[in-house]
Design an enzyme around this catalytic site. Structure first.
Site, PDB file in Angstrom:
ATOM      1  N   ASN A 183      47.391 -29.683  86.846  1.00  0.00           N
ATOM      2  CA  ASN A 183      46.946 -30.416  87.997  1.00  0.00           C
ATOM      3  C   ASN A 183      46.886 -29.503  89.338  1.00  0.00           C
ATOM      4  OD1 ASN A 183      47.486 -32.545  86.373  1.00  0.00           O
ATOM      5  ND2 ASN A 183      48.948 -33.781  87.726  1.00  0.00           N
TER       6      ASN A 183
ATOM      7  N   ASP B 297      45.970 -40.593  87.758  1.00  0.00           N
ATOM      8  CA  ASP B 297      47.442 -39.476  87.990  1.00  0.00           C
ATOM      9  C   ASP B 297      48.431 -40.526  88.094  1.00  0.00           C
ATOM     10  OD1 ASP B 297      48.689 -37.217  88.134  1.00  0.00           O
ATOM     11  OD2 ASP B 297      47.892 -36.788  90.218  1.00  0.00           O
ATOM     12  N   HIS B 298      49.679 -40.000  88.348  1.00  0.00           N
ATOM     13  CA  HIS B 298      50.916 -40.757  88.399  1.00  0.00           C
ATOM     14  C   HIS B 298      50.939 -42.177  88.846  1.00  0.00           C
ATOM     15  CE1 HIS B 298      53.491 -37.063  88.578  1.00  0.00           C
ATOM     16  NE2 HIS B 298      52.299 -36.628  89.174  1.00  0.00           N
TER      17      HIS B 298
ATOM     18  N   HIS C 175      52.181 -30.037  85.772  1.00  0.00           N
ATOM     19  CA  HIS C 175      52.142 -30.711  87.104  1.00  0.00           C
ATOM     20  C   HIS C 175      52.503 -29.703  88.088  1.00  0.00           C
ATOM     21  CE1 HIS C 175      51.923 -35.073  86.136  1.00  0.00           C
ATOM     22  NE2 HIS C 175      51.446 -34.624  85.286  1.00  0.00           N
TER      23      HIS C 175
ATOM     24  N   GLU D 236      53.621 -37.803  95.791  1.00  0.00           N
ATOM     25  CA  GLU D 236      52.167 -37.664  95.744  1.00  0.00           C
ATOM     26  C   GLU D 236      51.498 -39.201  95.951  1.00  0.00           C
ATOM     27  OE1 GLU D 236      48.115 -36.113  95.557  1.00  0.00           O
ATOM     28  OE2 GLU D 236      50.015 -34.925  95.377  1.00  0.00           O
TER      29      GLU D 236
ATOM     30  N   HIS E 211      55.260 -31.135  93.855  1.00  0.00           N
ATOM     31  CA  HIS E 211      53.909 -31.425  94.468  1.00  0.00           C
ATOM     32  C   HIS E 211      53.886 -30.460  95.802  1.00  0.00           C
ATOM     33  CE1 HIS E 211      54.029 -35.201  92.066  1.00  0.00           C
ATOM     34  NE2 HIS E 211      53.038 -34.564  91.551  1.00  0.00           N
TER      35      HIS E 211
END
Length: 365
Positions: free
Chosen positions: A282, A106-107, A260, A179, A222
């Site tokens: 996600n 991820d990110h 996302h 995140e 998020h």
């Protein structure tokens, strides 16, 4: 023409592309679940097998570091080796659950590019050993940088990754919230919405180099927020698809898009996005809470067992209750329950591409 069937296990290269195509053609998506240890990994695979669905397992840099163990003094090495260790665990176990699993990280923002490069190095070694990469794809999130740097750096990494049948996920526009150290709550509202012209430029830059997917922001954030605080605009995805289609005379929905910040999102917005080429959503915050909620309920219901080994009043031994396998299993069941809902929302239940003769023998609680 028959439905595509794939060997159960981790899918990469052409098999990954076939899975993405099946999702888009069928207008369904796969939940991409952030994991931090074998408990969460195994729960995700169990939920996928239970729902006869394929799934995406992914690690953030913090999740990978935690997987390696907080006692690992070298933080960077822990981030790398934790991700590698988790990936090898999934490679070993996924086929036994009888579903197809996409492995992803991820990110990773600018400061985490060395983390991505180190994982690619491990992937290259794994490719030499097995003929397939360690991960299906990595995400490089340079959405906070200028567009020129974002695209040129993603292009540089994709050239290397494509040589070992890997894909890259990029981000255009910023997903709000934070995140694992990536992102911020201090984001201008206009940056939460991707411009279709930027998506077209990304398509033109990356298409000749290899496979890519795009996390195009349409108001995503998020975490979970009060209703009304997050305004999702899936029509941005539609506009981006139509611009690329018109410019290059492609078939409908030429872009492979990612949703996302799926936790807490409105169900109707999820459904709408499925028609615009979303193949991946996600989900992290909701599965974290589900794990904790089920563990918390078990502890509350058996409070004495978490204070005494033996009941001070009647001498009852509590080993069977405080045994970590007991309450960790409750957390796993929480993740599974939340993913039952996610597979239904994303319309992916019952649509696994895994070949029938390899059906899972997993039993469910």
């Amino acid at each position: 023409m028959g439905t595509t069937k794939l060997k159960p296990g981790v899918v990469t290269g052409a098999d990954y592309l076939a899975l993405v195509k099946a999702c888009k053609d069928g207008q369904y998506a796969l939940p991409a679940v952030n994991v931090v240890g074998t408990n969460s990994i195994n729960a995700v695979m169990e939920a996928a097998a239970k729902n006869k669905a394929d799934v995406i397992i992914q690690l953030s840099n913090g999740g990978a570091e935690f997987y390696a163990g907080k006692g690992c003094a070298d933080s960077f090495k822990a981030k790398v080796l934790g991700a590698v260790s988790a990936a090898r665990h999934v490679h070993l176990m996924a086929e036994h659950y009888g579903v197809c699993v996409v492995l992803h990280t991820d990110h990773a923002n600018k400061k985490l590019i060395p983390w991505v490069e180190a994982m690619i190095e491990h992937g290259e070694a794994f490719y030499k050993e097995t003929g397939k990469p360690l991960f299906s794809s990595h995400m490089v999130d340079l959405s906070e940088e200028d567009l020129d740097f974002n695209l040129s750096e993603c292009a540089r990494l994709l050239k290397r990754m494509a040589k070992i049948d890997m894909s890259i996920e990029i981000e255009l526009g910023v997903t709000g919230g934070e995140e694992d150290g990536v992102g911020s709550d201090d984001v201008d509202n206009d940056k939460l919405y991707t411009q279709p012209e930027d998506v077209l430029r990304a398509y033109d830059t990356l298409l000749p180099l290899g496979h890519f997917s795009i996390a195009a922001s349409f108001g995503n954030v998020h975490g979970v927020y009060k209703p009304g605080n997050v305004k999702l605009r899936p029509e941005i995805l539609k506009n981006s698809q139509e611009l690329v289609q018109k410019t290059h005379s492609t078939a409908a929905n030429p872009l492979d898009l990612v949703f996302h910040g799926g936790s807490g999102s409105e169900k109707d917005k999820i459904t709408e996005s499925l028609g615009y080429g979303i193949f991946k959503m996600n989900i992290d915050t909701d599965t974290q809470f589900a794990f904790s909620e089920y563990v918390g309920k078990f502890v509350e219901a058996n409070a004495k067992a978490f204070k005494y080994q033996i009941d001070p009043d009647d001498g009852t031994p509590y080993k069977k209750l405080y045994d970590p396998r007991k309450w960790l299993r409750e957390g796993e069941l929480g993740i599974i329950a939340r993913l039952d809902e996610a597979f239904a929302d994303l319309r992916s239940a019952g649509k696994s591409l895994a070949c029938g003769e390899c059906d899972s023998k997993v039993k469910y609680a």
